[in-house]
Design a protein around this motif. Structure first.
Motif, mmCIF file in Angstrom:
data_model
loop_
_atom_site.group_PDB
_atom_site.id
_atom_site.type_symbol
_atom_site.label_atom_id
_atom_site.label_comp_id
_atom_site.label_asym_id
_atom_site.label_seq_id
_atom_site.Cartn_x
_atom_site.Cartn_y
_atom_site.Cartn_z
ATOM 1 N N THR A 1 -38.621 3.942 11.569
ATOM 2 C CA THR A 1 -39.226 2.623 11.470
ATOM 3 C C THR A 1 -38.129 1.573 11.415
ATOM 4 N N PHE A 2 -38.436 0.387 11.958
ATOM 5 C CA PHE A 2 -37.469 -0.697 12.052
ATOM 6 C C PHE A 2 -38.141 -2.012 11.653
ATOM 7 N N THR A 3 -37.575 -2.697 10.695
ATOM 8 C CA THR A 3 -38.092 -4.009 10.303
ATOM 9 C C THR A 3 -37.037 -5.069 10.580
ATOM 10 N N THR A 4 -37.418 -6.117 11.293
ATOM 11 C CA THR A 4 -36.558 -7.277 11.504
ATOM 12 C C THR A 4 -37.137 -8.419 10.692
ATOM 13 N N VAL A 5 -36.350 -8.944 9.746
ATOM 14 C CA VAL A 5 -36.892 -9.934 8.814
ATOM 15 C C VAL A 5 -36.547 -11.369 9.179
ATOM 16 N N VAL B 1 -33.727 -1.955 8.047
ATOM 17 C CA VAL B 1 -34.098 -3.362 7.860
ATOM 18 C C VAL B 1 -32.922 -4.210 8.338
ATOM 19 N N SER B 2 -33.138 -5.062 9.304
ATOM 20 C CA SER B 2 -32.071 -5.881 9.866
ATOM 21 C C SER B 2 -32.413 -7.356 9.752
ATOM 22 N N GLY B 3 -31.381 -8.193 9.858
ATOM 23 C CA GLY B 3 -31.584 -9.632 9.794
ATOM 24 C C GLY B 3 -31.766 -10.163 8.383
ATOM 25 N N ILE B 4 -31.219 -9.466 7.379
ATOM 26 C CA ILE B 4 -31.322 -9.924 5.994
ATOM 27 C C ILE B 4 -30.343 -11.082 5.788
ATOM 28 N N ILE C 1 -22.719 1.053 -2.922
ATOM 29 C CA ILE C 1 -21.664 1.101 -1.903
ATOM 30 C C ILE C 1 -20.743 -0.077 -2.166
ATOM 31 N N THR C 2 -19.466 0.205 -2.327
ATOM 32 C CA THR C 2 -18.486 -0.861 -2.538
ATOM 33 C C THR C 2 -17.768 -1.161 -1.227
ATOM 34 N N ILE C 3 -17.880 -2.390 -0.786
ATOM 35 C CA ILE C 3 -17.180 -2.844 0.412
ATOM 36 C C ILE C 3 -15.900 -3.539 -0.031
ATOM 37 N N SER C 4 -14.770 -3.137 0.555
ATOM 38 C CA SER C 4 -13.482 -3.706 0.146
ATOM 39 C C SER C 4 -12.545 -3.973 1.310
ATOM 40 N N GLY C 5 -12.961 -3.664 2.533
ATOM 41 C CA GLY C 5 -12.050 -3.740 3.662
ATOM 42 C C GLY C 5 -12.115 -4.996 4.497
ATOM 43 N N ALA C 6 -12.973 -5.945 4.118
ATOM 44 C CA ALA C 6 -13.055 -7.205 4.864
ATOM 45 C C ALA C 6 -11.985 -8.169 4.367
ATOM 46 N N PRO C 7 -11.640 -9.191 5.146
ATOM 47 C CA PRO C 7 -10.699 -10.206 4.658
ATOM 48 C C PRO C 7 -11.189 -10.814 3.339
ATOM 49 N N ALA C 8 -10.260 -11.226 2.517
ATOM 50 C CA ALA C 8 -10.600 -11.689 1.174
ATOM 51 C C ALA C 8 -11.565 -12.871 1.177
ATOM 52 N N ASN C 9 -11.500 -13.717 2.211
ATOM 53 C CA ASN C 9 -12.356 -14.909 2.245
ATOM 54 C C ASN C 9 -13.591 -14.720 3.122
ATOM 55 N N ALA C 10 -13.898 -13.474 3.508
ATOM 56 C CA ALA C 10 -15.053 -13.215 4.370
ATOM 57 C C ALA C 10 -16.355 -13.439 3.606
ATOM 58 N N VAL C 11 -17.306 -14.118 4.250
ATOM 59 C CA VAL C 11 -18.604 -14.367 3.629
ATOM 60 C C VAL C 11 -19.717 -13.832 4.529
ATOM 61 N N VAL C 12 -20.812 -13.441 3.905
ATOM 62 C CA VAL C 12 -21.915 -12.787 4.593
ATOM 63 C C VAL C 12 -22.654 -13.758 5.508
ATOM 64 N N SER C 13 -22.977 -13.275 6.707
ATOM 65 C CA SER C 13 -23.879 -13.998 7.599
ATOM 66 C C SER C 13 -25.249 -13.326 7.592
ATOM 67 N N ARG C 14 -25.263 -12.013 7.799
ATOM 68 C CA ARG C 14 -26.504 -11.255 7.714
ATOM 69 C C ARG C 14 -26.167 -9.787 7.430
ATOM 70 N N ILE C 15 -27.181 -9.026 7.039
ATOM 71 C CA ILE C 15 -26.989 -7.644 6.615
ATOM 72 C C ILE C 15 -28.052 -6.754 7.240
ATOM 73 N N THR C 16 -27.640 -5.534 7.584
ATOM 74 C CA THR C 16 -28.562 -4.486 8.012
ATOM 75 C C THR C 16 -28.430 -3.304 7.057
ATOM 76 N N VAL C 17 -29.551 -2.765 6.624
ATOM 77 C CA VAL C 17 -29.562 -1.593 5.746
ATOM 78 C C VAL C 17 -30.429 -0.513 6.387
ATOM 79 N N ALA D 1 -40.144 -13.371 14.451
ATOM 80 C CA ALA D 1 -39.345 -12.191 14.166
ATOM 81 C C ALA D 1 -39.395 -11.831 12.692
ATOM 82 N N SER D 2 -39.901 -12.739 11.863
ATOM 83 C CA SER D 2 -39.914 -12.494 10.427
ATOM 84 C C SER D 2 -40.799 -11.306 10.096
ATOM 85 N N ALA D 3 -40.215 -10.305 9.396
ATOM 86 C CA ALA D 3 -40.950 -9.141 8.898
ATOM 87 C C ALA D 3 -41.749 -8.441 9.984
#
Length: 230
Positions: free
Chosen positions: A81-85, A170-173, A115-131, A20-22
């Motif tokens: 176009t769609f890239t899954t990394v 781009v998904s799966g970052i 883009i500033t994200i501010s609405g998640a819980p204060a202790n939330a940490v990233v698992s993956r990102i889609t742009v 699935a990489s790239a």
């Protein structure tokens, strides 16, 4: 329509038994008659042609096949176009939050939007990102795009083939795993040195884990922040 093509992307990864990489797939509209057999040979796997009510013909092809069509001077248009990394396992415990920069930024020179994200819980940490980004550039192959956070961790997008108008996801970052969700996120870009090149708008969706005690934080983490580009 985007859900249909994203589902096809997942199916292609499985059908080709490819990592699935790239993996980049493109939705194209064919402007001349090309057989399924020929496209399947270029793609290295089965390709089905789809028709709409107006008689337009579409195909979903890997990036390598699209480049081969261009080299052979076939007439077609890349629509999306769609890239899954990285592999995207189903994780029901993850929540998500999204942001949108509707202003965008020029990319004739190295530049960025925030883009500033501010609405998640204060202790939330990233698992993956889609742009997702939409814009205009003579050739995306000659462009450069990079996502950064406040710690200056950088993820450079894999190259993909498109020309003039682009709509790319781009998904799966996973480069930002463990980083705070709530912070400014910057998309950097530089075009192919052609006047008028620009990212018109872009989106970020962050999937995150919030290590709250059981029973706490229910209903949190769903939000939308409408950003203004810098």
């Amino acid at each position: 329509m985007r859900k249909v093509w994203l589902a096809a992307l997942i199916g292609w990864a499985a059908a080709l038994a490819a990592p699935a990489s790239a993996l980049t797939m493109s939705q194209v509209r064919l402007d001349e008659e090309i057989s399924e057999e020929f496209l399947s040979e270029l793609a290295g796997g089965p390709v089905a042609l789809n028709h709409d009510a107006d008689g337009n013909v579409y195909a979903f092809l890997p990036d390598s096949a699209v480049r081969e069509l261009a080299q052979r001077e076939f007439r077609f248009e890349v629509l999306q176009t769609f890239t899954t990394v990285s592999e995207i396992p189903e994780e029901k415990s993850l929540q998500s939050i999204s942001g949108h920069d509707s202003v965008g930024f020029p990319i004739n020179f190295a530049n960025y939007g925030t883009i500033t994200i501010s609405g998640a819980p204060a202790n939330a940490v990233v698992s993956r990102i889609t742009v997702r980004l939409r814009g205009i550039a003579a050739y995306t192959d000659l462009c450069w795009f990079q996502l950064r956070d406040t710690s200056n961790i950088r993820y450079t997008f894999p190259k993909w083939y498109d020309y003039i108008w682009f709509d790319h996801t781009v998904s799966g970052i996973t480069a930002f795993n463990g980083r705070p969700v709530n912070q400014p996120w910057r998309l950097w870009g530089q075009g192919s040195n052609t006047a008028g090149e620009r990212v018109y708008e872009w989106w970020i969706t962050i999937y995150y884990q919030s290590p709250s005690p059981p029973g706490e934080g229910e209903g949190e983490g769903e939000g939308w922040w409408e950003g203004e580009g810098e």
